[in-house]
Design an enzyme around this catalytic site. Sequence first.
Site, PDB file in Angstrom:
ATOM      1  N   GLN A 160       0.812  -1.216   0.000  1.00  0.00           N
ATOM      2  CA  GLN A 160       0.000   0.000   0.000  1.00  0.00           C
ATOM      3  C   GLN A 160       0.859   1.286   0.000  1.00  0.00           C
ATOM      4  O   GLN A 160       2.009   1.290   0.393  1.00  0.00           O
ATOM      5  CB  GLN A 160      -0.967   0.025   1.192  1.00  0.00           C
ATOM      6  CG  GLN A 160      -2.025  -1.068   1.153  1.00  0.00           C
ATOM      7  CD  GLN A 160      -1.935  -1.983   2.352  1.00  0.00           C
ATOM      8  OE1 GLN A 160      -0.920  -2.594   2.596  1.00  0.00           O
ATOM      9  NE2 GLN A 160      -3.029  -2.102   3.081  1.00  0.00           N
ATOM     10  N   GLY A 181       9.122 -15.429   5.976  1.00  0.00           N
ATOM     11  CA  GLY A 181       8.073 -14.596   6.536  1.00  0.00           C
ATOM     12  C   GLY A 181       7.799 -13.322   5.784  1.00  0.00           C
ATOM     13  O   GLY A 181       7.261 -12.376   6.341  1.00  0.00           O
ATOM     14  N   GLU A 480      -9.903  -0.214   5.590  1.00  0.00           N
ATOM     15  CA  GLU A 480      -9.651  -1.260   6.580  1.00  0.00           C
ATOM     16  C   GLU A 480      -9.911  -0.819   8.019  1.00  0.00           C
ATOM     17  O   GLU A 480      -9.626   0.316   8.402  1.00  0.00           O
ATOM     18  CB  GLU A 480      -8.179  -1.691   6.503  1.00  0.00           C
ATOM     19  CG  GLU A 480      -7.752  -2.234   5.157  1.00  0.00           C
ATOM     20  CD  GLU A 480      -6.273  -2.549   5.096  1.00  0.00           C
ATOM     21  OE1 GLU A 480      -5.898  -3.476   4.366  1.00  0.00           O
ATOM     22  OE2 GLU A 480      -5.476  -1.878   5.802  1.00  0.00           O
ATOM     23  N   HIS A 481     -10.448  -1.779   8.789  1.00  0.00           N
ATOM     24  CA  HIS A 481     -10.415  -1.832  10.255  1.00  0.00           C
ATOM     25  C   HIS A 481     -11.360  -0.869  10.964  1.00  0.00           C
ATOM     26  O   HIS A 481     -11.190  -0.605  12.156  1.00  0.00           O
ATOM     27  CB  HIS A 481      -8.985  -1.653  10.771  1.00  0.00           C
ATOM     28  CG  HIS A 481      -7.997  -2.543  10.116  1.00  0.00           C
ATOM     29  ND1 HIS A 481      -8.211  -3.887   9.949  1.00  0.00           N
ATOM     30  CD2 HIS A 481      -6.791  -2.282   9.549  1.00  0.00           C
ATOM     31  CE1 HIS A 481      -7.191  -4.424   9.316  1.00  0.00           C
ATOM     32  NE2 HIS A 481      -6.315  -3.474   9.054  1.00  0.00           N
ATOM     33  N   GLU A 502     -10.963  -4.916   5.119  1.00  0.00           N
ATOM     34  CA  GLU A 502     -10.756  -5.757   6.298  1.00  0.00           C
ATOM     35  C   GLU A 502     -11.596  -5.216   7.445  1.00  0.00           C
ATOM     36  O   GLU A 502     -11.575  -4.013   7.718  1.00  0.00           O
ATOM     37  CB  GLU A 502      -9.283  -5.787   6.715  1.00  0.00           C
ATOM     38  CG  GLU A 502      -8.373  -6.496   5.729  1.00  0.00           C
ATOM     39  CD  GLU A 502      -6.939  -6.598   6.243  1.00  0.00           C
ATOM     40  OE1 GLU A 502      -6.750  -6.715   7.472  1.00  0.00           O
ATOM     41  OE2 GLU A 502      -6.020  -6.541   5.413  1.00  0.00           O
ATOM     42  N   TYR A 505      -9.849  -5.228  13.797  1.00  0.00           N
ATOM     43  CA  TYR A 505      -9.012  -6.259  14.405  1.00  0.00           C
ATOM     44  C   TYR A 505      -9.564  -6.744  15.751  1.00  0.00           C
ATOM     45  O   TYR A 505      -9.402  -7.907  16.105  1.00  0.00           O
ATOM     46  CB  TYR A 505      -7.602  -5.714  14.653  1.00  0.00           C
ATOM     47  CG  TYR A 505      -6.680  -5.701  13.464  1.00  0.00           C
ATOM     48  CD1 TYR A 505      -6.702  -6.703  12.504  1.00  0.00           C
ATOM     49  CD2 TYR A 505      -5.744  -4.674  13.322  1.00  0.00           C
ATOM     50  CE1 TYR A 505      -5.839  -6.681  11.422  1.00  0.00           C
ATOM     51  CE2 TYR A 505      -4.861  -4.651  12.247  1.00  0.00           C
ATOM     52  CZ  TYR A 505      -4.915  -5.654  11.298  1.00  0.00           C
ATOM     53  OH  TYR A 505      -4.049  -5.629  10.235  1.00  0.00           O
TER      54      TYR A 505
END
Length: 638
Positions: A160, A181, A480-481, A502, A505
Amino acid sequence: MQKRRMVAGLAGGALTVSGLTLSVFVGAPSAVAADDTNPDFGPNVTIIDPSMTTEQINAAIAPVAGNPRRQIFFKPGTYGSAAGQNDPSTATGIVNTTLNANTAIGGLGAQPNDVRINGALHVEAAGSALGTFARTLTNLSINPIQPGEDPHTMRWLTSQTAHWRRIDLRGDVDLTNPAPGTFAFGNVIANSRITGKLDVGNGQNTAEGQGDQTNAMYYTRNSQIGGWEGFSSKMVFSGVKGAPKDNFGPATAKSGPGDKVTLKNTPVTREAPFLYVDRGHYKVFVPKARTNTSGYDWDLNSRNGSSLALSRFYIANPTATAATLNQELAKGKNLLLTPGVYDLDAPLQVNRPDTVIMGLGFAQLNATAGLGAVKVGNVPGVVLSAFSVGGTGTASDVLVQIGSGGAKRGGSEKNPTTISDVHIAGKAVTAEVINQDHVLVDGSWVRTGGLGGVAWSDPAGSHGIVVNGDDVTWTGLWVEHFKKTQMTWNGDGGQVVFLETEPPYTPPSQPEWMNGAKEGYPTLKIADDVKSFRLDGFGAYTRFSNGCVCFASSAIETPVKKDIVFHGVTAGSIMFPVPGGFTKGGFRHIFNDLGPAVDAGLDSGNSRLPYSDTFGFTSNLRIALFPTKADLGHGGHR
């Protein structure tokens, strides 16, 4: 390192490095006269010219401790040596730096090829790349030479707000990293040419095992590429020559899953404005809007837009007040925001058609008094570009508002108000509201921010984006969130190309995250009275990081009508471990109350078939097209 800090923060004059002189441009406390041949852009803008040696250039553009907001410009010319292009391990004399956060690099030519970089302006990550935000490249030609990479290859490992615009890269782009990762969540590439391939990595889970750690999503538009490799959550292309064929949906008996959403053209485009030098004079080119376009177009002609003299801009420094900025706007000036944080006790009021507010080096507007940061009236053609918006202190009702609302919303199909690379993360009940018709938003990340210590019951952070205008277009959006709905669409004729959403959280519990009798909130809500809407390339992902086994009743809540179309939709649950274990929960359905659940609890902590086809997700589902004839036949209910 001390010398490098001085390049970004010097109070005036010049800096000597290894016996060579770097020019540094310094500003007055709030603004300076717009001298268009030698403008003063303040201490956080560095201008590179061909008289400087490669050593001097690399010292000037090297990462700076603390990641200050800064803009680096290259004047027209060729920089660095191409001698090592076929064997980067032997390269010397190349322009080479890692871009840290808050760094924007651009060319000052009329064309990208007016500035040629032999070397690499790259982004790396030792582990997860989910935080490599806020770095951009604009209006440059790059002959990629990066030690440690294959010949003619440059790495750009970002998530992003790391956009490319008007880039001509003569080689390949590595969007992966061999480090363990290393996940990444995408980028936007616009109006660019990449002669080689782009590689996002192969994240496909198969019966033989998990896929690789990859770049999960990408949006490329109005460009030309030499190829695309890899598989992940969703890859979206519109108006891209050389793009892979459209292929999105679940695995079948004959083929594996598809992750590509490809449109021949982009429905509405208006490229971002940019600064350039014309025969020694600095100007800003402001492109026009176009419809149904494909491929890149770098010409600065009257068909594509118009050039504005620097004298038409007020060059602001971060100490400028809201009152000063609004006075300049009222005089008919455009705003050029030099790098830094602007604390505003009142919003910028834009009431003149065709006003341009353009940022350099990730300039940020902070609403400090709960009154919002930017308000645009019912006037067409306004251009907001390349700055961030935040909110601190008292929560604003809305941080960015386009159109004052009412029966006459304003707006122009041929001259739409356009928002390019404006990212929002601040304390507000609703981050952004679009009341005007025909608005175009291109490349945007909208998320909650500044909510530390705010109770779950507090209205701050409730909603992401509300669209009330008709014929509004979004291309390249992450939202998001927020505690409730991420995006609410009330207008007709809307279209979206690439949307990632999204949920929050940390809902405390399922009973505390309810929408009436429904569990949770949809990430996208299309109002019941909307007649037409289209979305190409959608993803919704849950990750409940406080141990809540929470569900949203659906990822998308929409009327089921033939003129409301969704193409290329996926929903999943992000696998990454959270305190106390792995994330659980998910979506009961993707659309309304149709179809199976996306349930991370079925195989918690793993990423494998048959629950997930993409590494990094415990569970995910794909839908190629909605509604089908069957969906229309029974009204979109089970």
